[in-house]
Write an enzyme that holds these catalytic residues in place. Sequence first.
Site, PDB file in Angstrom:
ATOM      1  CE1 TYR A  71      -4.436   0.730   0.202  1.00  0.00           C
ATOM      2  CE2 TYR A  71      -3.667   2.525   1.572  1.00  0.00           C
ATOM      3  CZ  TYR A  71      -4.653   1.940   0.827  1.00  0.00           C
ATOM      4  OH  TYR A  71      -5.871   2.568   0.677  1.00  0.00           O
ATOM      5  CG  ASN A  81     -15.406  -0.143   3.511  1.00  0.00           C
ATOM      6  OD1 ASN A  81     -14.724   0.070   2.518  1.00  0.00           O
ATOM      7  ND2 ASN A  81     -15.199  -1.185   4.291  1.00  0.00           N
ATOM      8  NE  ARG A  90     -17.706 -12.843  -7.811  1.00  0.00           N
ATOM      9  CZ  ARG A  90     -17.626 -12.507  -6.528  1.00  0.00           C
ATOM     10  NH1 ARG A  90     -17.634 -11.235  -6.191  1.00  0.00           N
ATOM     11  NH2 ARG A  90     -17.543 -13.433  -5.584  1.00  0.00           N
ATOM     12  NE  ARG A  95     -22.331 -12.762  -6.159  1.00  0.00           N
ATOM     13  CZ  ARG A  95     -21.816 -11.939  -5.271  1.00  0.00           C
ATOM     14  NH1 ARG A  95     -20.695 -12.250  -4.681  1.00  0.00           N
ATOM     15  NH2 ARG A  95     -22.408 -10.800  -4.975  1.00  0.00           N
ATOM     16  CE1 TYR A 127     -16.195   2.187  -5.739  1.00  0.00           C
ATOM     17  CE2 TYR A 127     -15.172   1.299  -3.764  1.00  0.00           C
ATOM     18  CZ  TYR A 127     -16.212   1.305  -4.671  1.00  0.00           C
ATOM     19  OH  TYR A 127     -17.269   0.428  -4.522  1.00  0.00           O
ATOM     20  N   GLY A 128     -11.304   1.236  -6.693  1.00  0.00           N
ATOM     21  CA  GLY A 128     -10.781  -0.091  -6.409  1.00  0.00           C
ATOM     22  C   GLY A 128     -10.557  -0.836  -7.705  1.00  0.00           C
ATOM     23  CD1 TRP A 157      -6.797   5.652  -1.097  1.00  0.00           C
ATOM     24  CD2 TRP A 157      -4.981   6.844  -1.625  1.00  0.00           C
ATOM     25  NE1 TRP A 157      -5.753   5.113  -0.428  1.00  0.00           N
ATOM     26  CE2 TRP A 157      -4.617   5.804  -0.719  1.00  0.00           C
ATOM     27  CE3 TRP A 157      -3.997   7.700  -2.089  1.00  0.00           C
ATOM     28  CZ2 TRP A 157      -3.314   5.636  -0.275  1.00  0.00           C
ATOM     29  CZ3 TRP A 157      -2.698   7.521  -1.650  1.00  0.00           C
ATOM     30  CH2 TRP A 157      -2.362   6.507  -0.754  1.00  0.00           C
ATOM     31  CG  LEU A 158     -11.020   7.667   3.365  1.00  0.00           C
ATOM     32  CD1 LEU A 158     -12.186   8.644   3.254  1.00  0.00           C
ATOM     33  CD2 LEU A 158     -11.375   6.513   4.296  1.00  0.00           C
ATOM     34  CE  LYS A 202     -14.925  -4.460   6.221  1.00  0.00           C
ATOM     35  NZ  LYS A 202     -13.756  -4.253   5.373  1.00  0.00           N
TER      36      LYS A 202
END
Lengths: 374, 374
Positions: B95, B168, B217, B219, B286-287, B312-313, B369
């Site tokens: 990171y 988040n 996605r 699945r 953001y990801g 980016w936070l 989480k």
Amino acid sequence: MLRHLGVHAPRLAFNFKSSLIHGGRGKTLTTRAFSSSAAVSPPSKAIVYEAHGEPDTVTKLVEVPAVEVKEKDVCVKMLAAPINPSDINRIQGVYPVRPEPPAVGGYEGVGEVHSVGSSVTSLSPGDWVIPSPPSFGTWQTYIVNDEKVWHKIEKGVPMEYAATITVNPLTALLMLEHCVTLNSGDAIVQNGATSMVGQCVIQIAKSRGIHNINIIRDRPGVDEVKERLKNLGADEVFTESELEVKNVKSLLGGIPEPVLGFNCVGGNAASLVLKFLRQGGTMVTYGGMSKKPVSVSTSSFIFKDISLRGFWLQKWLSTDKAEESRGMIDRLLSLVQEGKLKYKMDLAPFEDFNTALDKALGKLGSQPKQVIKF
Amino acid sequence: MLRHLGVHAPRLAFNFKSSLIHGGRGKTLTTRAFSSSAAVSPPSKAIVYEAHGEPDTVTKLVEVPAVEVKEKDVCVKMLAAPINPSDINRIQGVYPVRPEPPAVGGYEGVGEVHSVGSSVTSLSPGDWVIPSPPSFGTWQTYIVNDEKVWHKIEKGVPMEYAATITVNPLTALLMLEHCVTLNSGDAIVQNGATSMVGQCVIQIAKSRGIHNINIIRDRPGVDEVKERLKNLGADEVFTESELEVKNVKSLLGGIPEPVLGFNCVGGNAASLVLKFLRQGGTMVTYGGMSKKPVSVSTSSFIFKDISLRGFWLQKWLSTDKAEESRGMIDRLLSLVQEGKLKYKMDLAPFEDFNTALDKALGKLGSQPKQVIKF
């Protein structure tokens, strides 16, 4: 949205299916009666396309009769107009904003005032004018349109520069001045540096004290190209293969990391522009010569804080900021007169339009910009 | 540039090589003399990593002695702290902004004030506080840091929400409020809609009357996922394969074309977000869950006028706008208390940290989480 773009359509000085022609007066001359005192244009010749298709197939030279010059109108004898790639794309029907055929080709050019309507005071016969913003239908010998469409310019400018100033040089200037705030000493990076816009970017950047890093494709005679661009004011010129190093920024020497990048190629050449950009930099895409998309890593967005956007002259000209463009054109023409803005062009006689078109289509190898001289 | 980001490093309540620890006081307790009247923290336990590497290999539980609580300090008994993907990336050393090891893991959390320094007036023992902006080193039982680091919150919030609100949910709220101006009735589109940020985007958008289109996605159990997201407030949920149609906008029904898109996946899922966007729209990345780049056509930039940027936070929190974040956190915690913001979490006892870490690392299948309860 696209249909709301403010594209100015000049009235066309010919009666070829004029009721269907984009911007035509809706009447054919054969059915139209002039009063005996009405001012009229001379008869005109125009390059017309009746349907979308390949330009060398669908365009033809058409003789068109006189049209009325109303009180606020100005009749302009065209002097020169270029064949730009976007003109070709409009004829092909692949450009998002385009006149519907039948239409006259061309989008920019320069002319001399031939006659003016009774209430026109800002222009006189003999003045040099350009349609500003540029207008569809410049490939004809006489154009009649409202006084406000025409921007008077100095007569000392070479006509091929006056004819081409409102598309490529204006794009370069707008991208340098309206994307991010650049100060003297900042740096920019661009690919497609040998394009007309690319050459203008180099020269305008130099005139403003902005460092410029240029990326060109690998090809024979690359040293000569580098020399030519450096003579225009390029600080650095790299081929794509020269940038296949781990850290392109080590090549910058004393030049600061660029805050702004221009991409007219896509694919790997766009990725190279992104690599050079500094943290928080912006890349502006204005073309896609390689026909490959732009590919961007996630970390470029998140951790390097890169922004990407596009620039399209035709859209910018539809905004309220477009009023500024006449002043910008005057600035560009001054740079031309001072010898600070130059690029290669071929002046081609109107009678040889077909040859000029073939050259513009790339059928005769690499050629300079083709500018029709009427 | 990255090193200038304002990351707040709490002083760490342990003496483990403290002279090297990021933010440590530079002295070990064994060589440090307290005056007899000095206030001190209780001894603490911390999850420490001595070197970068895989978190299940390099982290260990360390017992650390008391540290001094100076006059402006607050000693906080931590209640809960999550294991976020970015925590894992910081331990791995991948990171961009991270404490140098040896360091304590964790970046956000909630605690209860244990004791305060002699000049502290804004906080009292028993208050609930979160480090705001979030700070490195929240995986320990006691943290001593300056009064101004701590933001007092209402005690009625479930501790696992208080512990996770500053990464988040704040990302979701900031992206909805600081990228483009959105009004009630506008629409957004996002991929990765089942992620925690994605779920927060749905609920915050709904609370503001903003339509939201969601891409997930393909699945097993996709109908159940759709149902769950719609219960949170999703207007539309599509799998990627459902969007393999020529004109995705025909699927919008009465929802306006989105002005803003969020991308946390990349690859095809990013292209789908771009397809939905309206003329002039913006996509914020953001990801990059798919580890594939974002690919954009030239015409999207030029003719569709799409802009792309990142969020980016950690960078946002380093700007002067970050002062707003405490008010935003209070708003988010209010939404939690009103039952308008919810997402699944596992509260795991601190003694079972290794199991929680394995779950967070994905070693035990898909898991909610993981939030450590101290």
